[in-house]
Design a protein around this motif. Sequence first.
Motif, PDB file in Angstrom:
ATOM      1  N   ASN A 386      17.733  34.835  49.372  1.00 23.37           N
ATOM      2  CA  ASN A 386      18.686  33.798  49.004  1.00 23.37           C
ATOM      3  C   ASN A 386      18.013  32.450  48.809  1.00 23.37           C
ATOM      4  N   TYR A 391      23.430  34.714  46.785  1.00 22.98           N
ATOM      5  CA  TYR A 391      23.840  35.812  47.652  1.00 22.98           C
ATOM      6  C   TYR A 391      22.965  37.024  47.356  1.00 22.98           C
ATOM      7  N   ASP A 430      21.761  32.228  56.691  1.00 23.81           N
ATOM      8  CA  ASP A 430      22.413  33.254  55.887  1.00 23.81           C
ATOM      9  C   ASP A 430      23.462  33.984  56.727  1.00 23.81           C
ATOM     10  N   GLU A 477      24.940  36.007  52.312  1.00 28.65           N
ATOM     11  CA  GLU A 477      25.108  34.841  51.464  1.00 28.65           C
ATOM     12  C   GLU A 477      24.644  33.600  52.204  1.00 28.65           C
ATOM     13  N   ARG A 478      24.290  32.591  51.423  1.00 28.24           N
ATOM     14  CA  ARG A 478      23.872  31.326  52.029  1.00 28.24           C
ATOM     15  C   ARG A 478      25.000  30.729  52.869  1.00 28.24           C
ATOM     16  N   GLY A 483      19.039  29.063  51.254  1.00 27.19           N
ATOM     17  CA  GLY A 483      18.970  30.278  52.041  1.00 27.19           C
ATOM     18  C   GLY A 483      17.531  30.712  52.207  1.00 27.19           C
TER      19      GLY A 483
END
Length: 660
Positions: A386, A391, A430, A477-478, A483
């Motif tokens: 990420n 994502y 994340d 996902e961040r 990320g």
Amino acid sequence: MYKKLICSLLFIVLLGMAGNVQAALEPFSISPSHDGHVGNDEQLGPDDNEGTASAMYIRDIDVRRRVSFVSYDILELQSEQNMFSDVYFSTYGANSGTIIVYGVIEELDEIDETTITWNTAPGVKNDPAPAVGESVELDYDDLTPELLRFTSPGSNVRDSSETSQALDDFLNSDTDGIVTFIFAPTVGQNNCIIRTKDWTGGTGDVYLGGMFTPPPTAIAINPTNGQTNVPRDSVLSWRSGYYADEHDVYLGTDVNDIGQAGRDNPLDVLVSEGQEEATYVPPTVLDFGQTYYWRIDEFSSTHSDSPWLGTVWSFTVSDYVVLEDFEDYNDYQPNTIFDTWSDGYGDDNNGATAGYGEPNFPDGEHYLETYIVHDDEQSLPLCFDNSVATYSEISVSTENLGVVQDWTVGAPGALVLWVYGSPRNTAGTDQLYVKINDAKVVYDGDLVRPQWRQWAIDLSALNTDLSNVTQLSIGLERTGATGNRGVMFIDDIRLYNAAPAVSTEEIWLEAEEADSLTAPFQIYDDVTASEGQYIGSEIAAEGSNDNPPYPNGTASYTFDIVEGGTYVIEFRNRSFISGDSVWVRIPGATTQTENHESGWVWFDVFNAIDYWAWEAISSSTDSQDPTVLWTMEPGTYTLEIATREAGAAIDVIVIAKQTD
């Protein structure tokens, strides 16, 4: 000597068998399920396993101390009415010699030639083992009295042993469907060798043969009596009674109804009457976790003693259904993980890779993980990036998994999966999530901790059509503007009626954070270790092999027990050389195992591998090396670990209460 051929046509009629049935004796001949040998000599040591070797050795000479094991599955030949008679062994020889046959007692009769060693084998002295090269000593507590003694044939010759009443009685007394024999040498015997089932073309099978009485009732049932974790879509099957041409099937959840029902009073449990097939398919899937009772009555259109009422059996349905366990994939199309699961390949917005992207196959690497595994042999490494993408997500069609899309059948309450983090992941950047169709649920656990954790998702809280689940997705996902890259391991995705209970009390201890640490224990750096460090020793303290070196070479940890009860202790450890054991104790705690006379536990089963793995502490002083159960009341305790051999490395210690 009277010997029977494998293909004997002998046919004897016995009168007065169970139920006044005229039952015919029939010949049988079965191959071993396992066979192999163990040794306690310089060439084959007490910790060595010969695996699927092509020969078994029965020796007691200066340089070779060997015994062999042969195991058979006789379940399909067993019943209450069945009797074995005139049983014999047929062996294929390599070098002739005398073999003494003992039966292994039922509690210890499950062996595996791929793992058995002298130190784990029943029936031989291994607690402690005699010095390497000493004469063979048997442990008669594990064995029956002598069953038979025979001379094996010479090279490339097959011959059969004599029969014995003791051998017949041993088979007739078995209750678990497995019988195992130890082939032992006479004192000073030279060079007896017989072939195994792994010999070319299977010609080396040590056949077990003789006669048996086929019963008039149904036998060889599936599921077996008392079996647990039976799949919900199971088909009931059995081997027909000897005279049967029709079967009545009774199935239900009340044991009394199954036992009392009949054609005149079916009690709603006579589910099939007069069928010809020896199988029964329930009209609907079986209920999660339910115990069922069943019975098969056998009917003959020609025999005057018909019908024969069956025994009431039981089985318990699994409380889960497997959606994905990652066991059916390999490194070759069309069976790779990415042939079923889609990832971010070709999508710049998706940073996910399903499995390792470029495994080094010559070095034994694979697309899937084979060391960090929750159950069975493989888990999924979900590699995410990420740092550029927002994502990282992998997805699968439930149709491609071959699982039911209607998740309301049987009213499952939870989707459960097991997740495992990596010390190389970055905390707080994340977020792990699962999507069922488009309903997203986020994980509130740690992505860094290298430990299998159960993630249970309440299905009732989801805003999606559970009667038509078409897609399952897992992603990260961040959680902020940027990320990171990393990996999460996923295994055993299942639907449960109710999520399994997990430990109600768990204490996590970083090994390097000991209250005290004395030489030769020291702290080492390692980026693959939790928190980047672990403890180990390069040189074990003098004399620590026989007695704990306390207070030298000791790490100690203070911890609090809140609930009290029975606890298991696990190490995340690895071994850098072959000498890899430690001593462990908790003053004030009690254990169920036999331990060293000092009270310390000798823990000697570290993974002799160059990667971190979890192992529960077991007692090597105890003959079966059982996992130690520590009983502790609420209070404050001290865990002490002392060096025994060089090479043991400990990263994390977890003290977990056993679930009720």
